[in-house]
Scaffold this motif. Structure first.
Motif, short mmCIF file in Angstrom:
data_model
loop_
_atom_site.label_atom_id
_atom_site.label_comp_id
_atom_site.label_asym_id
_atom_site.label_seq_id
_atom_site.Cartn_x
_atom_site.Cartn_y
_atom_site.Cartn_z
N CYS A 354 19.24 24.49 -33.38
CA CYS A 354 19.89 25.31 -34.40
C CYS A 354 21.21 25.79 -33.78
N LEU A 355 22.29 25.16 -34.17
CA LEU A 355 23.56 25.33 -33.46
C LEU A 355 24.48 26.27 -34.23
N ALA A 356 25.04 27.23 -33.53
CA ALA A 356 25.80 28.30 -34.19
C ALA A 356 27.25 28.33 -33.72
N THR A 357 28.15 28.54 -34.65
CA THR A 357 29.53 28.90 -34.31
C THR A 357 29.53 30.39 -33.98
N LEU A 358 30.28 30.79 -32.97
CA LEU A 358 30.27 32.18 -32.52
C LEU A 358 31.49 32.93 -33.05
N PRO A 359 31.39 34.26 -33.15
CA PRO A 359 32.51 35.05 -33.67
C PRO A 359 33.58 35.28 -32.61
N SER A 360 34.23 34.19 -32.18
CA SER A 360 35.29 34.29 -31.17
C SER A 360 36.23 33.10 -31.36
N PRO A 361 37.54 33.34 -31.16
CA PRO A 361 38.48 32.20 -31.25
C PRO A 361 38.19 31.13 -30.20
N ARG A 362 37.45 31.49 -29.14
CA ARG A 362 37.16 30.52 -28.07
C ARG A 362 35.87 29.74 -28.35
N SER A 363 35.24 30.00 -29.47
CA SER A 363 33.93 29.38 -29.74
C SER A 363 34.07 27.88 -30.03
N ALA A 364 33.11 27.10 -29.52
CA ALA A 364 32.94 25.73 -29.99
C ALA A 364 32.28 25.82 -31.36
N SER A 365 32.67 24.94 -32.29
CA SER A 365 32.05 24.99 -33.63
C SER A 365 30.66 24.36 -33.57
N GLY A 366 29.84 24.75 -34.55
CA GLY A 366 28.51 24.18 -34.63
C GLY A 366 28.54 22.66 -34.73
N SER A 367 29.53 22.14 -35.47
CA SER A 367 29.59 20.67 -35.62
C SER A 367 30.01 19.99 -34.31
N GLU A 368 30.87 20.63 -33.52
CA GLU A 368 31.20 20.08 -32.18
C GLU A 368 29.96 19.99 -31.32
N LEU A 369 29.17 21.07 -31.34
CA LEU A 369 27.94 21.10 -30.55
C LEU A 369 26.97 20.01 -31.03
N ALA A 370 26.89 19.86 -32.36
CA ALA A 370 25.96 18.87 -32.93
C ALA A 370 26.33 17.45 -32.47
N ALA A 371 27.62 17.15 -32.45
CA ALA A 371 28.06 15.80 -32.02
C ALA A 371 27.64 15.55 -30.58
N LYS A 372 27.73 16.57 -29.75
CA LYS A 372 27.35 16.42 -28.33
C LYS A 372 25.83 16.24 -28.19
N VAL A 373 25.07 17.02 -28.96
CA VAL A 373 23.61 16.89 -28.90
C VAL A 373 23.20 15.48 -29.33
N GLN A 374 23.81 14.96 -30.41
CA GLN A 374 23.44 13.63 -30.92
C GLN A 374 23.67 12.57 -29.85
N LEU A 375 24.77 12.71 -29.10
CA LEU A 375 25.08 11.72 -28.05
C LEU A 375 24.09 11.81 -26.90
N ILE A 376 23.75 13.04 -26.53
CA ILE A 376 22.98 13.24 -25.29
C ILE A 376 21.49 13.05 -25.53
N GLN A 377 21.01 13.39 -26.74
CA GLN A 377 19.57 13.44 -26.95
C GLN A 377 19.12 12.42 -27.99
N GLU A 378 19.63 11.20 -27.86
CA GLU A 378 19.32 10.17 -28.86
C GLU A 378 17.85 9.74 -28.86
N ASP A 379 17.18 9.92 -27.71
CA ASP A 379 15.88 9.29 -27.52
C ASP A 379 14.71 10.06 -28.12
N ARG A 380 14.97 11.10 -28.89
CA ARG A 380 13.85 11.89 -29.41
C ARG A 380 13.80 11.75 -30.93
N PRO A 381 12.89 10.89 -31.45
CA PRO A 381 12.95 10.51 -32.86
C PRO A 381 12.73 11.68 -33.83
N GLU A 382 11.86 12.66 -33.47
CA GLU A 382 11.60 13.73 -34.44
C GLU A 382 12.53 14.92 -34.27
N ARG A 383 13.52 14.75 -33.38
CA ARG A 383 14.44 15.85 -33.12
C ARG A 383 15.26 16.15 -34.39
#
Length: 429
Positions: A354-383
């Motif tokens: 459950c990826l959250a954008t934070l209330p700060s101009p320095r925050s990574a967006s939820g969608s940026e985090l999601a793209a990284k998770v998809q790349l790193i954690q491909e091997d878990r089918p029910e994720r």
């Protein structure tokens, strides 16, 4: 001259507005100049704590033990989760708004036309408050690095560096040798300089020896041993046996606790502490947001792990918790962190993100985090990976989907944990 604020929220808003652009401004000349004009000085022993991870735990254990021993203790710790007052504790209690406002007025009067950042201004104010509170001992947590941190305008009687790892690379350097040099900047010649990192960078050792600090190294000058029930500390001239494990959970807490006992050994003439006070202090210590397991079901864990070193410790702690069918992660991060390293360290245990954008101009967006998770954690089918506008929404989603035997781990930036704490607090009222 416009009238000064009279409340703490108004003061904080004013200081924030002055420095909307430069949040961090390295260098101590301005802070030192204002400190001199304030005649800011401590008349009690000062313990300063720096490090990549473990600073907060180390400060909290020191405070807990010294309070048990009957001393009047000041603690400056940061950042805060819900109230600014959390940063300044006197004798275990949060500083009052009135006391903070009075110290803000003193800094403002001494500042003249010297520009101070939010962190510099508030650091001087809190140190002023503590220096005028009749303390027996002051514990000061360093913010970023050490050498150029505003806290470092004070000379510590004992300095502790907990761990040295990669973080804040924009300011501190991108390897442990550079970062170790920055952390070692809090050491003083002739004074105890304690390092609880089991593999300290050569730069830190060289710096300490170069200035003639009294360097205490884990494994050389102090160490610990233990079994499942209890542990022992061995220092240069002091042993403490049959100690209870700290109530703070986690793999690194004995390293932190050993540094605490080394500091107390170094100060044993000025601040003698008995065996029972050490035991009780370790058992009763509390620190929000550091592998904090909340009561109730599903199990909720709060942890401000925001770099790979802290995330791998969190991952290890999750592995030691026993079986949970599914683990939900509520995660948010600043974009200048090693996000890939944090996700990799945690991916072993996380089923649902459950990826959250934070209330700060320095925050990574939820969608940026999601793209990284998809790349790193491909091997878990029910994720599953879901994106939310803030930590409260991400946490509400995790709570709605988790069964009572599952667990939810809220981690990453302080703002992630603070957002969930605030949401839980308002839900209770």
């Amino acid at each position: 001259m416009s009238t000064l604020p009279t409340t703490l929220p108004a003061w904080l808003a004013l200081i924030e507005s002055r420095h909307a652009v430069t949040e961090i401004n390295m260098g101590l000349d301005r802070v030192r100049a204002v400190k001199e004009r304030m005649a800011l000085a401590f008349s009690c022993p000062v313990i300063m704590v720096a490090g990549t991870n473990g600073k907060g735990s180390t400060c909290a254990m020191l405070e807990s033990i010294l309070l048990r021993a009957g001393y009047k203790v000041g603690l400056y710790i940061k950042p805060h989760f819900l109230d600014f007052n959390e940063r300044a504790r006197v004798n275990g209690d949060l500083a009052s708004d009135e006391a903070l406002v009075a110290s803000f007025n003193v800094v403002e009067a001494a500042r003249g036309d010297t520009m101070l950042t939010y962190f510099e201004f508030t650091t001087l104010a809190i140190m002023h408050l503590m220096a005028n509170s009749g303390l027996d001992v002051a514990i000061l947590e360093v913010g970023l690095g050490g050498r150029l941190d505003a806290v470092n305008v004070i000379d510590a009687d004992v300095s502790i560096v907990t761990s040295v790892d990669i973080d804040h690379t924009d300011y501190l350097g991108d390897n442990r040798e550079q970062i170790g040099y920055e952390k070692a900047g809090i050491f003083r010649s002739g004074k105890p300089a304690i390092c609880s990192d089991p593999v300290p960078p050569k730069s830190l050792i060289d710096y300490a020896e170069g200035i003639g600090a009294d360097l205490w190294l884990m494994g050389r000058d102090f160490n610990y041993s233990g079994d499942k029930q209890q542990w022992n500390y061995g220092g240069r001239s002091q042993r403490r046996n049959s100690l209870a494990y700290p109530s703070l959970r986690g793999a690194n807490q004995l390293l932190n606790a050993s540094a605490v006992l080394a500091a107390l050994e170094a100060l044993k003439l000025e601040l003698p502490v008995g065996a029972q006070e050490v035991r009780t202090g370790l058992v009763t210590v509390e620190l929000p947001g550091r592998f904090q397991v909340l009561p109730g079901r599903p199990t909720v864990i709060l942890d401000v792990a925001h770099n790979p070193h802290a995330a791998s410790a969190l991952n290890q702690n999750l592995g030691n918790m026993g079986y949970h069918p599914y683990t939900f992660a509520v995660f948010g991060s600043m974009h200048d962190k090693d996000i890939d390293g944090v996700i990799k360290a945690m991916s072993e245990h996380v089923d649902h993100w459950c990826l959250a954008t934070l209330p700060s101009p320095r925050s990574a967006s939820g969608s940026e985090l999601a793209a990284k998770v998809q790349l790193i954690q491909e091997d878990r089918p029910e994720r599953t990976v879901n994106i939310f506008d803030d930590p409260a929404q991400a946490f509400a989603n995790a709570m709605s989907r988790a069964s009572e035997n599952d667990r939810i781990v809220v981690f990453g930036s302080f703002l992630t944990v603070a957002g969930v704490m605030a949401a839980r607090k308002s839900a209770l009222h």
